[in-house]
Design an enzyme around this catalytic site. Structure first.
Site, PDB file in Angstrom:
ATOM      1  N   TRP A 181      14.986  48.327  19.762  1.00 32.27           N
ATOM      2  CA  TRP A 181      16.606  48.509  19.965  1.00 32.27           C
ATOM      3  C   TRP A 181      16.771  48.305  21.331  1.00 32.27           C
ATOM      4  CZ3 TRP A 181      19.088  53.545  21.506  1.00 32.27           C
ATOM      5  CH2 TRP A 181      20.226  53.477  21.283  1.00 32.27           C
TER       6      TRP A 181
ATOM      7  N   ASP B 249      11.029  57.724  18.099  1.00 30.98           N
ATOM      8  CA  ASP B 249      12.500  57.848  18.179  1.00 30.98           C
ATOM      9  C   ASP B 249      13.032  57.799  16.571  1.00 30.98           C
ATOM     10  OD1 ASP B 249      15.136  57.341  18.293  1.00 30.98           O
ATOM     11  OD2 ASP B 249      15.140  55.271  19.281  1.00 30.98           O
TER      12      ASP B 249
ATOM     13  N   ALA C 282      16.452  57.889  14.334  1.00 32.26           N
ATOM     14  CA  ALA C 282      17.779  57.927  14.485  1.00 32.26           C
ATOM     15  C   ALA C 282      18.379  57.844  13.222  1.00 32.26           C
ATOM     16  CB  ALA C 282      18.320  56.806  15.576  1.00 32.26           C
TER      17      ALA C 282
ATOM     18  N   LYS D   4      24.126  59.170  13.067  1.00 28.66           N
ATOM     19  CA  LYS D   4      24.073  58.411  11.969  1.00 28.66           C
ATOM     20  C   LYS D   4      24.013  59.279  10.516  1.00 28.66           C
ATOM     21  CE  LYS D   4      23.551  55.045  14.772  1.00 28.66           C
ATOM     22  NZ  LYS D   4      23.638  53.734  15.058  1.00 28.66           N
TER      23      LYS D   4
END
Ligand SMILES: Cc1ncc(COP(=O)(O)O)c(C=O)c1O
Length: 398
Positions: free
Chosen positions: A130, A211, A213, A246
């Site tokens: 990302w 990570d 998300a 999200k």
């Protein structure tokens, strides 16, 4: 003071958003920005969020400060959501959690903690990763390097080269891993591959920094956390940055958490004190509104059930779109195999077309995606799937 500053070109994704907004075409398609969309193209407030927020507004009696580690109830609920309530490391009191402004805040705080503990540390990120990982981690003063990850030919993880690269890292090197729904490729590690990563990081004494998300948007709330839970159970130390943007649709409220696992409870207390101090130097205290909404949803069974249904609906919509889109692409471009799109997880995939083809999709077909051909699958709609596939077929002919 400021006369010497250079003007920086607008972020590519922001430029793309502006171009999309300015496009007057009725059938334009936005596959660029990374937010979930429903079949009407909207990113609505979730029903569970709406109900929790209404109750919160009705009941809240003060806006006084909460504290530098954030909302304690939120932190406790996030630990259970991420690791599972019966996780041995959680029960052993080895996980410390600080609420952060979004997943980005958690990534930055985690990077600052690494820098404080090991000033020369290098963070190894997947190639590609990302885009925002770069400023978030290097902004904390860490050096970044890349390990091989995505195989464009198969649309999957090139696991052999990835392992070979990690095998060469020195002890204490930091390895950034995406828990699930890899952004930007959609290519995830299988459970067996996670087990191999675990064996390697343990043997080489590396520090994984995970990570997460998109918990719930890949295979489900539990399977998407498989890697985190496995590593958390087996390793002495682990850093996890989690975002609620999200899966709770709370993007602008900035809700996230940093979980740090240490070998001993003594180190855990020291880490927590350092995290609080680092946070004080950046944002002093995280915003409470979104975190309190999440806490209420996770603590209240009817609200939690509703939220789990809503996350499930988002996930199933993405899976369905992946399936249908591959079917349309097969019909319109039979010469090319797009089957990888269906095997990938979460919101993103690389379409695998060239930058000039991306530009032709934009200028001739009003279909917007980033220059590297990353598409947000949730930006597709039942009624435009076929048109998008036909447009892809057209630009591929050049
Ligand atoms: C891979 C990844 N990590 C972290 C984040 C953090 O998002 P936020 O700071 O909005 O919670 C995102 C958001 O797009 C992401 O894609």
């Amino acid at each position: 003071m400021f006369e010497g500053l250079e003007l920086i070109a607008a972020d590519a994704i922001l430029g793309l958003m502006a171009a999309f907004r300015a496009d007057a075409d009725k059938h334009k398609v936005d596959l660029g920005i990374g937010v979930y969309r429903n079949d009407h193209g909207d990113t609505p407030v979730l029903g569970a969020v709406r109900r929790a927020e209404e109750a919160l507004i009705g009941e809240q009696t003060t806006k006084s400060y909460v504290g530098p580690a954030g909302n304690p109830g939120f932190n406790a609920e996030m630990e259970k959501l991420v690791f599972g309530p019966a996780h041995p490391t959680l029960q052993a009191g080895r996980i410390k959690t600080v609420q952060t402004p979004g997943g980005c805040g958690a990534l930055r705080l985690g990077a600052d903690l690494v820098r404080l503990s090991s000033p020369g540390a290098v963070v190894h990120v997947s190639d590609p990763t990302w885009a925002n990982h770069v400023p978030l981690l290097s902004g904390a003063g860490l050096k970044l390097e890349r390990y091989p990850y995505f195989d464009a030919a198969t649309g999957a993880v090139q696991f052999g080269p990835m392992l070979a690269a990690l095998e060469k890292l020195p002890p204490r090197a930091v390895v950034l891993l995406h828990a699930s729904c890899h952004n930007p490729t959609g290519a995830d590690l299988s459970q067996d591959e996670w087990r191999e990563v675990l064996a390697l990081v343990r043997r080489r004494r590396l520090l994984p920094f995970i990570d997460m998300a998109y918990q719930g948007l890949g295979d489900g709330l539990e399977p998407d956390a498989f890697g985190i839970r496995l590593l958390a159970a087996e390793l002495p130390e682990l850093v996890c940055a989690v975002s609620c943007s999200k899966n709770f649709g709370l993007y602008r409220e900035r809700v996230g958490a940093l979980h740090v696992i240490t070998e001993t409870p003594k180190a855990a207390d020291a880490v927590l004190s350092q995290l609080v101090k680092l946070g004080r130097g950046m944002w002093s205290m995280p915003p409470d509104h979104g975190a309190e909404i999440v806490r209420r949803i996770l603590c209240d069974q009817p609200l939690r059930t509703l939220w789990e249904e809503e996350v499930g609906a988002m996930r199933r919509r993405i899976q369905h779109l992946r399936h249908e889109f591959v079917g349309q692409l097969k019909a319109h471009c039979p010469q090319r195999d797009f089957g990888f799109i269906e095997r990938q997880k979460g919101m993103f995939s690389f379409l695998g077309v060239t930058t000039p083809q991306v530009h032709a999709l934009r200028s001739e077909h009003h279909i917007y995606m980033t220059d590297d051909s990353r598409i947000n699958i949730a930006g597709l709609r039942r009624e435009n799937l076929e048109a998008v596939a036909a447009a892809v077929a057209q630009v591929l002919k050049r």
